[in-house]
Each structure stands twice: as C-alpha cells, then as structure tokens.
Motif scaffolding. Sequence first.
Motif, mmCIF file in Angstrom:
data_model
loop_
_atom_site.group_PDB
_atom_site.id
_atom_site.type_symbol
_atom_site.label_atom_id
_atom_site.label_comp_id
_atom_site.label_asym_id
_atom_site.label_seq_id
_atom_site.Cartn_x
_atom_site.Cartn_y
_atom_site.Cartn_z
ATOM 1 N N TYR A 164 22.959 5.196 26.442
ATOM 2 C CA TYR A 164 23.182 4.628 27.774
ATOM 3 C C TYR A 164 22.830 3.144 27.768
ATOM 4 O O TYR A 164 21.768 2.731 27.264
ATOM 5 C CB TYR A 164 22.322 5.355 28.814
ATOM 6 C CG TYR A 164 22.595 4.912 30.227
ATOM 7 C CD1 TYR A 164 23.681 5.423 30.933
ATOM 8 C CD2 TYR A 164 21.777 3.983 30.856
ATOM 9 C CE1 TYR A 164 23.942 5.012 32.228
ATOM 10 C CE2 TYR A 164 22.027 3.568 32.159
ATOM 11 C CZ TYR A 164 23.116 4.091 32.838
ATOM 12 O OH TYR A 164 23.376 3.688 34.125
ATOM 13 N N ALA A 165 23.720 2.324 28.307
ATOM 14 C CA ALA A 165 23.514 0.878 28.369
ATOM 15 C C ALA A 165 22.611 0.542 29.552
ATOM 16 O O ALA A 165 23.021 0.632 30.710
ATOM 17 C CB ALA A 165 24.848 0.156 28.491
ATOM 18 N N ILE A 166 21.363 0.141 29.251
ATOM 19 C CA ILE A 166 20.432 -0.273 30.297
ATOM 20 C C ILE A 166 20.813 -1.656 30.815
ATOM 21 O O ILE A 166 20.675 -1.962 32.001
ATOM 22 C CB ILE A 166 18.989 -0.262 29.748
ATOM 23 C CG1 ILE A 166 18.614 1.162 29.293
ATOM 24 C CG2 ILE A 166 18.003 -0.756 30.788
ATOM 25 C CD1 ILE A 166 17.307 1.228 28.550
ATOM 26 N N SER A 167 21.281 -2.506 29.899
ATOM 27 C CA SER A 167 21.781 -3.833 30.249
ATOM 28 C C SER A 167 22.877 -4.178 29.251
ATOM 29 O O SER A 167 23.243 -3.354 28.404
ATOM 30 C CB SER A 167 20.646 -4.867 30.190
ATOM 31 O OG SER A 167 20.257 -5.093 28.843
ATOM 32 N N ASP A 168 23.414 -5.399 29.321
ATOM 33 C CA ASP A 168 24.436 -5.810 28.357
ATOM 34 C C ASP A 168 23.921 -5.774 26.925
ATOM 35 O O ASP A 168 24.681 -5.534 25.988
ATOM 36 C CB ASP A 168 24.926 -7.227 28.671
ATOM 37 C CG ASP A 168 25.830 -7.261 29.889
ATOM 38 O OD1 ASP A 168 26.278 -6.176 30.306
ATOM 39 O OD2 ASP A 168 26.073 -8.357 30.414
ATOM 40 N N ARG A 169 22.617 -6.025 26.753
ATOM 41 C CA ARG A 169 22.038 -6.127 25.411
ATOM 42 C C ARG A 169 21.240 -4.896 24.975
ATOM 43 O O ARG A 169 21.139 -4.614 23.791
ATOM 44 C CB ARG A 169 21.109 -7.352 25.341
ATOM 45 C CG ARG A 169 21.795 -8.685 25.574
ATOM 46 C CD ARG A 169 22.672 -9.060 24.419
ATOM 47 N NE ARG A 169 23.217 -10.418 24.562
ATOM 48 C CZ ARG A 169 24.039 -10.976 23.701
ATOM 49 N NH1 ARG A 169 24.439 -10.311 22.637
ATOM 50 N NH2 ARG A 169 24.503 -12.183 23.899
ATOM 51 N N ILE A 170 20.652 -4.188 25.916
ATOM 52 C CA ILE A 170 19.733 -3.091 25.593
ATOM 53 C C ILE A 170 20.362 -1.752 25.948
ATOM 54 O O ILE A 170 20.909 -1.568 27.027
ATOM 55 C CB ILE A 170 18.410 -3.243 26.370
ATOM 56 C CG1 ILE A 170 17.786 -4.616 26.112
ATOM 57 C CG2 ILE A 170 17.441 -2.134 25.969
ATOM 58 C CD1 ILE A 170 17.424 -4.881 24.671
ATOM 59 N N SER A 171 20.276 -0.816 24.998
ATOM 60 C CA SER A 171 20.729 0.556 25.252
ATOM 61 C C SER A 171 19.684 1.535 24.729
ATOM 62 O O SER A 171 18.907 1.212 23.826
ATOM 63 C CB SER A 171 22.090 0.817 24.599
ATOM 64 O OG SER A 171 22.017 0.647 23.189
ATOM 65 N N ALA A 172 19.666 2.718 25.304
ATOM 66 C CA ALA A 172 18.744 3.776 24.894
ATOM 67 C C ALA A 172 19.552 5.006 24.526
ATOM 68 O O ALA A 172 20.619 5.259 25.095
ATOM 69 C CB ALA A 172 17.761 4.087 26.010
ATOM 70 N N ARG A 173 19.035 5.774 23.556
ATOM 71 C CA ARG A 173 19.757 6.958 23.090
ATOM 72 C C ARG A 173 18.830 8.159 22.934
ATOM 73 O O ARG A 173 17.619 8.017 22.728
ATOM 74 C CB ARG A 173 20.425 6.676 21.740
ATOM 75 C CG ARG A 173 19.428 6.313 20.653
ATOM 76 C CD ARG A 173 19.994 6.368 19.232
ATOM 77 N NE ARG A 173 21.024 5.387 18.976
ATOM 78 C CZ ARG A 173 21.490 5.135 17.741
ATOM 79 N NH1 ARG A 173 21.003 5.803 16.681
ATOM 80 N NH2 ARG A 173 22.424 4.242 17.546
ATOM 81 N N ALA A 174 19.431 9.342 23.039
ATOM 82 C CA ALA A 174 18.767 10.603 22.718
ATOM 83 C C ALA A 174 19.727 11.381 21.827
ATOM 84 O O ALA A 174 20.926 11.446 22.119
ATOM 85 C CB ALA A 174 18.442 11.391 23.982
ATOM 86 N N GLU A 175 19.195 11.974 20.741
ATOM 87 C CA GLU A 175 20.086 12.521 19.721
ATOM 88 C C GLU A 175 19.449 13.692 18.978
ATOM 89 O O GLU A 175 18.222 13.741 18.799
ATOM 90 C CB GLU A 175 20.437 11.413 18.721
ATOM 91 C CG GLU A 175 21.363 11.825 17.613
ATOM 92 C CD GLU A 175 21.717 10.662 16.691
ATOM 93 O OE1 GLU A 175 22.134 10.916 15.560
ATOM 94 O OE2 GLU A 175 21.569 9.498 17.117
ATOM 95 N N TYR A 176 20.282 14.616 18.530
ATOM 96 C CA TYR A 176 19.872 15.690 17.618
ATOM 97 C C TYR A 176 20.588 15.487 16.291
ATOM 98 O O TYR A 176 21.785 15.161 16.260
ATOM 99 C CB TYR A 176 20.222 17.068 18.177
ATOM 100 C CG TYR A 176 20.092 18.160 17.127
ATOM 101 C CD1 TYR A 176 18.838 18.662 16.778
ATOM 102 C CD2 TYR A 176 21.214 18.650 16.466
ATOM 103 C CE1 TYR A 176 18.717 19.622 15.787
ATOM 104 C CE2 TYR A 176 21.095 19.617 15.480
ATOM 105 C CZ TYR A 176 19.855 20.099 15.149
ATOM 106 O OH TYR A 176 19.726 21.042 14.166
ATOM 107 N N ARG A 177 19.862 15.698 15.172
ATOM 108 C CA ARG A 177 20.456 15.601 13.839
ATOM 109 C C ARG A 177 20.042 16.799 12.986
ATOM 110 O O ARG A 177 18.895 17.251 13.046
ATOM 111 C CB ARG A 177 20.008 14.331 13.118
ATOM 112 C CG ARG A 177 20.439 13.047 13.751
ATOM 113 C CD ARG A 177 20.034 11.863 12.888
ATOM 114 N NE ARG A 177 20.264 10.596 13.563
ATOM 115 C CZ ARG A 177 20.030 9.422 13.023
ATOM 116 N NH1 ARG A 177 19.544 9.355 11.788
ATOM 117 N NH2 ARG A 177 20.264 8.318 13.687
ATOM 118 N N TYR A 178 20.989 17.242 12.181
ATOM 119 C CA TYR A 178 20.703 18.266 11.172
ATOM 120 C C TYR A 178 21.074 17.709 9.805
ATOM 121 O O TYR A 178 22.168 17.155 9.626
ATOM 122 C CB TYR A 178 21.511 19.539 11.432
ATOM 123 C CG TYR A 178 21.479 20.504 10.254
ATOM 124 C CD1 TYR A 178 20.359 21.295 10.018
ATOM 125 C CD2 TYR A 178 22.558 20.597 9.379
ATOM 126 C CE1 TYR A 178 20.313 22.154 8.931
ATOM 127 C CE2 TYR A 178 22.525 21.455 8.294
ATOM 128 C CZ TYR A 178 21.393 22.231 8.073
ATOM 129 O OH TYR A 178 21.344 23.071 6.997
#
Length: 201
Positions: A164-178
């Motif tokens: 998700y883009a918090i601003s033009d420069r900063i984004s946050a993510r949540a993810e699962y990996r196997y």
Amino acid sequence: MKSPLISIAALAVLGAAAAPAHADTFDGPYVGVTAGWERSEIADRIDAQPITREASRDALVLGGYAGYNLKATDRIVIGAEAGFSAAVDDQNRAASAGKSLTIDPRYSFDLSARAGYLVTDKALVYVRGGYANTRVRTSLDGLTGPVTASDNLDGWQVGGGLEYAISDRISARAEYRYSDLGSNGGQYDRHQTLVGVSYNF
C-alpha cells in the motif's frame, strides 16, 4: 537580515512547486527493510547428514531488499527483486544416527519476479516466485567433540501479498512466502510471514 531570508524561503517554495512530482509509487526502483516470523521444518537429511527425527523452529527474521517495478498497464505491475535476510535464535536440534545434530541457518538471499494488480491507485496485490538460497552450518556430536560443516542450500520460493502506498515515496507491505530448500535430497521447508517498508525512487 530578514529580507534575504524571506527571499531564500520564497525561492525554495517556488522551486518545490516547480519540481516535478513523483509519477507513480509502483513504477521505478525501490529499497526496503523487512521483519517478521518464520518457521523452518527439516527432515530426511541436511547436507551429508541423515536425520532420524524431524526438527522445526520458529524465529524472528530481519532483512532488506531492493527491486524495480514496471507499470506495464494502468493496473498491471511487473518487476524483479533481490533480498537478504537472517533469523534470530533459529538453531534447530535434530538426531542423526543416535547423535545430537545442531542445524544453524546463517543467512539467506533470494531473487524473484513479481507481478501485481492495482486494485486501487494505492493498493497493489501481488504474487512472486523465484530462487532462494540459505547458508547452513551443521554440528554433529562426535567422540572427540562436535564435527561441523557448512553448505549452501538452493531452492525455490513462492509467495504473495499486499503493498500500500502511504505516500508517493513510501509504501508498506504484508506478505507470506514459502521456500523449498531441499535440493540436497532432504526436506527443508520455510514458511514466512513478513511486513516491510519501502522507499520508492
């Protein structure tokens, strides 16, 4: 003294207003940091050592990554990413031919491709797949002391998440990996649930 300061401030404001805005958060290079939880499950064999009792371990994982996004269409984003990570207190203890075996993952890195869909202008749902590698040190109890060995385990990785883009420069993510790291003939499965923060150039 005030007049030059006011002039400088006015020029700075005008320069900022005239500077081009960042075109798109999800189009271009980025770097980030990540943290989360991982569970490793090891069986059959590790390096040259057979395992007679399955081992598993939960641990905190920390890392960093860098990549590049390309906005192929208004809604489709593709890209590539490289990451590096290490876990905290992630030693596994198993048994090999009646002896105690310690399995210590030292660090990991991965190279993967990403493909995503912008459900809104700020929310990217994506999947990933690629190559994973981890450096592992094993220590087997012997008659004269522990016998240690190190090996690189190759494997593959899949995952998915939301950024998700918090601003033009900063984004946050949540993810699962196997990750499947059992290329040496054994079973080495790794499950990760991660959150991250990216700076998009």
